[in-house]
Design a protein around this motif. Sequence first.
Motif: not given
Ligand SMILES: [Zn+2]
Length: 303
Positions: A74, A114, A158, A198, A232, A277
């Motif tokens: 990441h 990101h 992501e 997210h 994720h 995560e």
């Molecule tokens: Zn992330």
Amino acid sequence: MYQNMNERELCIGAHVSISGSFARSVSLAQSYGCECMQIFTKSPRTWDAKSIDPTTASAFHEACKAASLPVFAHGSYLANPASSDPVQIEKSIASLSTELLRCEVLHIPYLVLHCGHGQDDTQRSASFRVVSCLTEAYTRVLAHPVHDHNHSVMVLLENSAGGKTSVGNMFEDIAEIIDNISDSGFSRHIGACFDTCHAYAAGYALRTEDDVHSTCDALFSIISPHYLRLIHLNDAQYACGSGRDRHLPPGKGHIGVLGFSALLHHPLIRDIPLICEVPISDQMSGQELIRSVKDIGKAMLES
Ligand SMILES: [Zn+2]
Ligand SMILES: [Zn+2]
């Protein structure tokens, strides 16, 4: 509906700490019962990084091979490829190039990134800046000789949690960036990572089997499954559309057990490595986390 899919094995893992050593993160992941793992290759909150010596890199690579663990990295939280500030953009390109080279040295094939956030301009110009930041970073890395490596690290963009100026909240945003990067000649270096927390925070429903089907239909019709290399698997502390990115262990938040059960039974989701995560803590050990997700994956859907 997908009961026959239960026989296929899921690949479930967690983000693990590299404190101690890179090789130690592999034994930590194994002790949790992980079948895949994610690490930071450096502190995600500082720009600088100590270089990785060849012995450390090969010990890590050997440990991953011996454990048969697919590994993901990441990227830094500081990098903002969508920034309109030239200083920030240059720092982000340098940081991304460094992280791509660290992955190369560690034999990590994927780096999650990101998309960042723009300022007061349009999403479109912000997303063009992401494309040029990434293509510039790839160009620098490809010009950089690393002995015995073939520069094959893929950046996984992501999806974001729905902040007002953030890029990548909608699946269409990610798909557009992927298309533009592919058109620039870097198609083998770009893919996507789907973060369930997210997506939920950005307004994609995931609480029921029907929710999961419609969100996954949208996901896989907008972003080709070929590009989706990682999930994720995080629950959300806040309601759908909150725009707030706070992870909880799968089943312990607003998405809940039903939502994750439907996700883990979805035939396309099942094919992709799943990384949780959340902080490993006294409240929930790594072993408990992985066991609880496997239990949700094994349980039959109620309908
Ligand atoms: Zn992330
Ligand atoms: Zn994530």
